[in-house]
Scaffold this motif. Sequence first.
Motif, PDB file in Angstrom:
ATOM      1  N   CYS A   1      -0.099  -1.385  17.555  1.00  0.00           N
ATOM      2  CA  CYS A   1      -1.268  -1.973  16.910  1.00  0.00           C
ATOM      3  C   CYS A   1      -0.815  -2.563  15.578  1.00  0.00           C
ATOM      4  CB  CYS A   1      -2.339  -0.923  16.658  1.00  0.00           C
ATOM      5  SG  CYS A   1      -3.276  -0.454  18.120  1.00  0.00           S
ATOM      6  N   ALA A   2      -1.651  -3.417  14.999  1.00  0.00           N
ATOM      7  CA  ALA A   2      -1.312  -4.031  13.716  1.00  0.00           C
ATOM      8  C   ALA A   2      -1.713  -3.157  12.541  1.00  0.00           C
ATOM      9  CB  ALA A   2      -1.982  -5.397  13.602  1.00  0.00           C
ATOM     10  N   ILE A   3      -2.781  -2.392  12.689  1.00  0.00           N
ATOM     11  CA  ILE A   3      -3.339  -1.584  11.598  1.00  0.00           C
ATOM     12  C   ILE A   3      -3.733  -0.220  12.142  1.00  0.00           C
ATOM     13  CG2 ILE A   3      -4.152  -3.514  10.193  1.00  0.00           C
ATOM     14  CD1 ILE A   3      -6.904  -3.199  11.479  1.00  0.00           C
ATOM     15  N   PRO A   4      -3.787   0.804  11.277  1.00  0.00           N
ATOM     16  CA  PRO A   4      -4.090   2.158  11.769  1.00  0.00           C
ATOM     17  C   PRO A   4      -5.518   2.323  12.264  1.00  0.00           C
ATOM     18  CG  PRO A   4      -3.940   2.142   9.365  1.00  0.00           C
ATOM     19  CD  PRO A   4      -3.445   0.813   9.846  1.00  0.00           C
ATOM     20  N   GLU A   5      -6.420   1.451  11.816  1.00  0.00           N
ATOM     21  CA  GLU A   5      -7.814   1.550  12.267  1.00  0.00           C
ATOM     22  C   GLU A   5      -7.993   1.095  13.713  1.00  0.00           C
ATOM     23  OE1 GLU A   5      -7.547   1.419   7.943  1.00  0.00           O
ATOM     24  OE2 GLU A   5      -6.885  -0.041   9.452  1.00  0.00           O
TER      25      GLU A   5
ATOM     26  N   CYS B   1      -5.584   3.474  -3.229  1.00  0.00           N
ATOM     27  CA  CYS B   1      -5.808   3.204  -1.809  1.00  0.00           C
ATOM     28  C   CYS B   1      -7.282   3.370  -1.497  1.00  0.00           C
ATOM     29  CB  CYS B   1      -4.974   4.151  -0.967  1.00  0.00           C
ATOM     30  SG  CYS B   1      -5.004   3.746   0.776  1.00  0.00           S
ATOM     31  N   LEU B   2      -7.930   2.307  -1.075  1.00  0.00           N
ATOM     32  CA  LEU B   2      -9.345   2.318  -0.755  1.00  0.00           C
ATOM     33  C   LEU B   2      -9.541   2.522   0.745  1.00  0.00           C
ATOM     34  CD1 LEU B   2     -10.280  -0.806  -2.890  1.00  0.00           C
ATOM     35  CD2 LEU B   2     -10.349   1.592  -3.607  1.00  0.00           C
ATOM     36  N   ALA B   3     -10.752   2.902   1.128  1.00  0.00           N
ATOM     37  CA  ALA B   3     -11.056   3.038   2.545  1.00  0.00           C
ATOM     38  C   ALA B   3     -10.805   1.701   3.256  1.00  0.00           C
ATOM     39  CB  ALA B   3     -12.507   3.464   2.725  1.00  0.00           C
ATOM     40  N   TYR B   4     -10.131   1.753   4.375  1.00  0.00           N
ATOM     41  CA  TYR B   4      -9.784   0.575   5.175  1.00  0.00           C
ATOM     42  C   TYR B   4      -8.827  -0.384   4.462  1.00  0.00           C
ATOM     43  CZ  TYR B   4     -13.871   2.401   7.548  1.00  0.00           C
ATOM     44  OH  TYR B   4     -14.766   3.237   8.170  1.00  0.00           O
ATOM     45  N   ASP B   5      -8.233   0.070   3.377  1.00  0.00           N
ATOM     46  CA  ASP B   5      -7.229  -0.747   2.684  1.00  0.00           C
ATOM     47  C   ASP B   5      -5.870  -0.354   3.235  1.00  0.00           C
ATOM     48  OD1 ASP B   5      -5.787  -2.321   0.923  1.00  0.00           O
ATOM     49  OD2 ASP B   5      -5.816  -0.812  -0.668  1.00  0.00           O
ATOM     50  N   SER B   6      -5.483  -1.005   4.316  1.00  0.00           N
ATOM     51  CA  SER B   6      -4.284  -0.588   5.035  1.00  0.00           C
ATOM     52  C   SER B   6      -3.267  -1.711   5.114  1.00  0.00           C
ATOM     53  CB  SER B   6      -4.648  -0.158   6.461  1.00  0.00           C
ATOM     54  OG  SER B   6      -5.598   0.870   6.455  1.00  0.00           O
ATOM     55  N   GLY B   7      -2.016  -1.311   5.267  1.00  0.00           N
ATOM     56  CA  GLY B   7      -0.987  -2.279   5.573  1.00  0.00           C
ATOM     57  C   GLY B   7      -1.194  -2.846   6.972  1.00  0.00           C
TER      58      GLY B   7
ATOM     59  N   ARG C   1      -0.433  -5.230   2.817  1.00  0.00           N
ATOM     60  CA  ARG C   1      -1.646  -5.945   3.195  1.00  0.00           C
ATOM     61  C   ARG C   1      -1.415  -7.439   3.015  1.00  0.00           C
ATOM     62  NH1 ARG C   1      -2.433  -3.877  -2.106  1.00  0.00           N
ATOM     63  NH2 ARG C   1      -3.564  -1.963  -1.670  1.00  0.00           N
ATOM     64  N   GLY C   2      -2.273  -8.253   3.570  1.00  0.00           N
ATOM     65  CA  GLY C   2      -2.101  -9.707   3.461  1.00  0.00           C
ATOM     66  C   GLY C   2      -2.622 -10.284   2.174  1.00  0.00           C
ATOM     67  N   TRP C   3      -3.509  -9.551   1.501  1.00  0.00           N
ATOM     68  CA  TRP C   3      -4.090 -10.016   0.241  1.00  0.00           C
ATOM     69  C   TRP C   3      -4.753  -8.843  -0.443  1.00  0.00           C
ATOM     70  CZ3 TRP C   3      -3.629 -12.801  -3.651  1.00  0.00           C
ATOM     71  CH2 TRP C   3      -4.673 -13.141  -4.503  1.00  0.00           C
ATOM     72  N   ARG C   4      -4.923  -8.938  -1.755  1.00  0.00           N
ATOM     73  CA  ARG C   4      -5.468  -7.828  -2.547  1.00  0.00           C
ATOM     74  C   ARG C   4      -7.000  -7.835  -2.517  1.00  0.00           C
ATOM     75  NH1 ARG C   4      -5.058  -8.573  -7.446  1.00  0.00           N
ATOM     76  NH2 ARG C   4      -4.089 -10.620  -7.558  1.00  0.00           N
TER      77      ARG C   4
ATOM     78  N   VAL D   1       0.870  -1.178   0.000  1.00  0.00           N
ATOM     79  CA  VAL D   1       0.000   0.000   0.000  1.00  0.00           C
ATOM     80  C   VAL D   1       0.905   1.226   0.000  1.00  0.00           C
ATOM     81  CG1 VAL D   1      -1.813   1.266   1.202  1.00  0.00           C
ATOM     82  CG2 VAL D   1      -1.768  -1.241   1.294  1.00  0.00           C
ATOM     83  N   LEU D   2       0.824   2.002  -1.068  1.00  0.00           N
ATOM     84  CA  LEU D   2       1.717   3.140  -1.272  1.00  0.00           C
ATOM     85  C   LEU D   2       1.001   4.452  -0.985  1.00  0.00           C
ATOM     86  CD1 LEU D   2       3.221   1.776  -4.576  1.00  0.00           C
ATOM     87  CD2 LEU D   2       4.497   2.084  -2.453  1.00  0.00           C
TER      88      LEU D   2
END
Length: 357
Positions: free
Chosen positions: A153-157, A105-111, A88-91, A73-74
Amino acid sequence: MASDAVRQDFWREKHVKFFRRCLNVLPEQYSSLDTNRLTIAFFALSGLDVLDALDVIEKEKESIIDWIYSLQVLPDDTNKNISQCGFRGWRIGAPYNPSKESSVCLAYDSGHVAMTYTAIASLLILGDDLSRLNKAAILSALRTLQLPDGSFCAIPEGSENDMRFVYCASCICYMLDDWSGMDVDMAATFINQSLSYEYGIAQGPGLEGHGGPTFCGIASLVLMQQLDSIFTNKQIERIKRWCIFRQQSGFQGRPNKPVDTCYSFWVGATLKLLGAFEQIDYSSNRNYILSTQDNVTGGFSKWPDCHPDALHSYFGVCGLSLMKEPGLNPIHAAVNITQRASSHLSKIHEQWRQDKS
């Protein structure tokens, strides 16, 4: 110590086929792990590397490298999504794009911090030069994941925050040769505060000591070069003792729990990092690990006579590698990749330093 017991057979070729199969197709029972495909791929790729069998995927290496980069994710043109960067773990919902130049980059599409660790480790295993990594974006995102108590945390959300992700963050900074992705003092303090009364390390302060987070905490401190400044010699000796007492035949993760193949790595690698691995019973540990082999499909399970899986298969061969099983490549215990892959990383670091000078 040397093994005096009758040696069981190690079915190397069957395990090579098992990991090869994990890269191509998995049973439907794995569907719940769809968002973690990158971690499954890491187990398979690093498993083949430990088995000295990467040649079986020689023709596919470049396509696998491209697939891994497609999961990066760039940052967008405004850098508003910088906290989402990483792997991310998968596309899921994202188009295939192995470029380092742009990303949708989509909403909630995070590393995810664990996927970023396994992505970079997998690229090293495959011999990539890491030139398509956006290191600045990865490190900036990593900083946003660290919490005031020093954990990650693992993800920004928002997600669980515990020792696993402190370890992943430490590996990322180590592999990128840049510790600006974390406040090292805060992370080291979190590890210190997670030492339990019995001298195992827990997922966080006040929790139960456990073999997995004990490895994560000790390995993180080793990578940070903070072990001796965080724990006293007396504490380190007691951590060693706690780990040694986890051996029954193989190793258990906690007192009064059954032994489990993966702890031959988690606890064994901890003892390796603490310079006490030679105090274990090699013969009993080896016999337990080999008792969990599947003589039909290859692979290892957590317990004898159970179905093998990618995680226990990988940590099974790593546990054997720690004991210098013939035919297996040695591993860099702290980063959990082979010494061969680690040597490749050292060359990349040297090139980066030359480019800066």
